[in-house]
Every structure is written in structure tokens, then in C-alpha cells.
Design a protein around this motif. Structure first.
Motif, PDB file in Angstrom:
ATOM      1  N   LYS A 126     -24.827 -83.138  -5.037  1.00  0.00           N
ATOM      2  CA  LYS A 126     -25.544 -82.089  -4.506  1.00  0.00           C
ATOM      3  C   LYS A 126     -26.463 -82.875  -3.478  1.00  0.00           C
ATOM      4  O   LYS A 126     -27.005 -83.990  -3.593  1.00  0.00           O
ATOM      5  N   THR A 127     -26.692 -82.160  -2.391  1.00  0.00           N
ATOM      6  CA  THR A 127     -27.571 -82.645  -1.205  1.00  0.00           C
ATOM      7  C   THR A 127     -28.717 -81.580  -0.769  1.00  0.00           C
ATOM      8  O   THR A 127     -28.135 -80.479  -0.751  1.00  0.00           O
ATOM      9  N   GLU A 128     -29.757 -82.120  -0.655  1.00  0.00           N
ATOM     10  CA  GLU A 128     -30.921 -81.091   0.041  1.00  0.00           C
ATOM     11  C   GLU A 128     -31.640 -81.729   0.858  1.00  0.00           C
ATOM     12  O   GLU A 128     -31.783 -83.014   0.786  1.00  0.00           O
ATOM     13  N   VAL A 129     -32.112 -81.072   1.935  1.00  0.00           N
ATOM     14  CA  VAL A 129     -32.994 -81.757   2.730  1.00  0.00           C
ATOM     15  C   VAL A 129     -34.674 -80.983   2.455  1.00  0.00           C
ATOM     16  O   VAL A 129     -34.621 -79.733   2.292  1.00  0.00           O
ATOM     17  N   LYS A 130     -35.454 -81.977   2.336  1.00  0.00           N
ATOM     18  CA  LYS A 130     -36.671 -81.602   1.906  1.00  0.00           C
ATOM     19  C   LYS A 130     -37.693 -82.669   2.677  1.00  0.00           C
ATOM     20  O   LYS A 130     -37.410 -83.491   3.517  1.00  0.00           O
ATOM     21  N   ASP A 131     -39.025 -82.070   2.595  1.00  0.00           N
ATOM     22  CA  ASP A 131     -40.182 -82.890   3.075  1.00  0.00           C
ATOM     23  C   ASP A 131     -40.577 -83.763   2.357  1.00  0.00           C
ATOM     24  O   ASP A 131     -40.940 -83.597   1.333  1.00  0.00           O
ATOM     25  N   LYS A 135     -41.622 -86.010   6.641  1.00  0.00           N
ATOM     26  CA  LYS A 135     -40.331 -86.348   7.292  1.00  0.00           C
ATOM     27  C   LYS A 135     -39.487 -85.398   6.611  1.00  0.00           C
ATOM     28  O   LYS A 135     -39.498 -85.511   5.386  1.00  0.00           O
ATOM     29  N   LYS A 136     -38.561 -85.026   7.521  1.00  0.00           N
ATOM     30  CA  LYS A 136     -37.351 -84.367   6.654  1.00  0.00           C
ATOM     31  C   LYS A 136     -36.445 -85.490   6.257  1.00  0.00           C
ATOM     32  O   LYS A 136     -36.311 -86.584   6.737  1.00  0.00           O
ATOM     33  N   THR A 137     -35.977 -85.376   4.937  1.00  0.00           N
ATOM     34  CA  THR A 137     -35.498 -86.239   4.192  1.00  0.00           C
ATOM     35  C   THR A 137     -34.223 -85.960   3.240  1.00  0.00           C
ATOM     36  O   THR A 137     -34.336 -84.580   2.882  1.00  0.00           O
ATOM     37  N   LEU A 138     -33.157 -86.839   3.335  1.00  0.00           N
ATOM     38  CA  LEU A 138     -32.096 -86.197   2.583  1.00  0.00           C
ATOM     39  C   LEU A 138     -32.315 -86.658   1.297  1.00  0.00           C
ATOM     40  O   LEU A 138     -32.446 -87.836   0.933  1.00  0.00           O
ATOM     41  N   PHE A 139     -32.134 -85.779   0.320  1.00  0.00           N
ATOM     42  CA  PHE A 139     -32.280 -85.965  -1.093  1.00  0.00           C
ATOM     43  C   PHE A 139     -30.738 -85.694  -1.688  1.00  0.00           C
ATOM     44  O   PHE A 139     -29.939 -84.769  -1.504  1.00  0.00           O
ATOM     45  N   ILE A 140     -30.117 -86.734  -2.389  1.00  0.00           N
ATOM     46  CA  ILE A 140     -28.817 -86.642  -3.034  1.00  0.00           C
ATOM     47  C   ILE A 140     -28.871 -86.830  -4.524  1.00  0.00           C
ATOM     48  O   ILE A 140     -29.554 -87.623  -4.951  1.00  0.00           O
ATOM     49  N   SER A 141     -28.204 -85.988  -5.060  1.00  0.00           N
ATOM     50  CA  SER A 141     -28.098 -85.955  -6.625  1.00  0.00           C
ATOM     51  C   SER A 141     -26.526 -86.355  -6.949  1.00  0.00           C
ATOM     52  O   SER A 141     -25.568 -85.998  -6.287  1.00  0.00           O
ATOM     53  N   THR A 142     -26.454 -87.333  -7.852  1.00  0.00           N
ATOM     54  CA  THR A 142     -24.922 -87.752  -8.242  1.00  0.00           C
ATOM     55  C   THR A 142     -24.475 -87.024  -9.317  1.00  0.00           C
ATOM     56  O   THR A 142     -23.341 -87.315  -9.480  1.00  0.00           O
ATOM     57  N   LYS A 143     -25.368 -86.161 -10.009  1.00  0.00           N
ATOM     58  CA  LYS A 143     -24.760 -85.390 -11.284  1.00  0.00           C
ATOM     59  C   LYS A 143     -24.861 -83.885 -10.984  1.00  0.00           C
ATOM     60  O   LYS A 143     -25.607 -83.554 -10.408  1.00  0.00           O
TER      61      LYS A 143
END
Length: 143
Positions: A126-131, A135-143
Motif C-alpha cells: 500500500k502506498t500513500e502520500v502524506k504530509d 513535506k509531501k512524503t511517500l508512505f509505504i506499507s509492506t502488509k
């Protein structure tokens, strides 16, 4: 007022720390980051595995990954012919989400500052763009 401010500061830092998914066990193969679960699902391609339980025991080639070794880190050797798994640099992932390529990426709560780091595509669930820190930052979940 100071007590309220300090309470808020402590709470926010605790929440930030709580975001780390310490259940994630990272692995490295050929300088590319994956997870132990990913390699366990692909046992036929694994030639060998070494587990390093503490950062003090890491060989020089894995020292750059010490920040993700809270639960130790595993190093996998891949059998010949299986080296072509999907892989991508974190800078490229940032660009795909219209984020400047030098912005850090957060994977299961672990901050990857070096966006030249490559990861196996199989770990991205799963990927999400959050502050994050303004800064805009990419958050990745592995599960």
C-alpha cells in the motif's frame, strides 16, 4: 500552558515512534531491500540466508541498513537465474507520485533518507502520500 505544550510534545513524539512497525523484518539481497516474508514466499530462489540479530554484528556491506535493523536484518543470496525480480529506487517511486525525488520515503514507519536505495517491488502492499515535517512524503506499507 507549558504543561499542556510539553504534554502535547510528548504525546506527538510517542505517536511518531508508535508508527514504526517493529514486526517488519527487513532483508537485503544484492544491495536491494526486501522483507523476510517476501523471501519466505519465494523459497525456491533462495540460495542462502544469514541473520544478523544486532547492529553490532552487521558486516560492512550492511552497515548502511542499520537504521532498519531493530529486529535484526537478514541477508539473502539469490540463486543464479532469479536475479531479475522487480526492483525500483525510492527516488523513482517518489517521481511516480509527483514528489521531489530527494524527499525521504517512509516504509512501515522507518525513514529512508537515501532515495537511491532500491527496494523489491514485491514488498509494496500500500502506498500513500502524506504530509511529514511539512513535506509531501511517500508512505509505504509492506502488509
Amino acid at each position: 500552558m507549558k504543561k499542556l505544550f510539553y504534554s502535547l510534545l510528548i504525546l506527538s513524539s510517542a505517536m511518531l515512534f508508535a508508527q514504526k512497525n517493529t514486526a517488519t523484518r527487513f532483508a537485503v539481497a544484492n544491495g536491494i531491500v526486501g522483507t523476510v516474508d517476501m523471501f519466505n514466499n519465494k523459497k525456491d530462489m533462495v540460495q542462502s540466508m544469514n541473520v544478523y540479530k544486532t547492529t553490532a554484528n552487521l558486516p560492512q556491506s550492511l552497515k548502511q541498513y542499520a537504521f532498519i535493523a531493530d529486529n535484526g536484518i537478514s541477508e539473502f543470496k539469490i540463486k543464479s537465474g532469479y536475479e531479475n525480480l522487480d526492483r525500483i529506487s525510492l527516488a523513482s517511486l517518489n517521481e511516480q507520485f509527483s514528489i521531489p525525488k530527494e524527499h525521504p520515503v517512509v516504509i512501515d514507519g522507518y525513514i529512508f533518507s537515501d532515495t537511491a536505495t532500491r527496494v523489491y517491488g514485491d514488498i509494496i502492499a500500500k502506498t500513500e502520500v502524506k504530509d511529514y515535517e511539512g513535506k509531501k512524503t511517500l508512505f509505504i506499507s509492506t502488509k
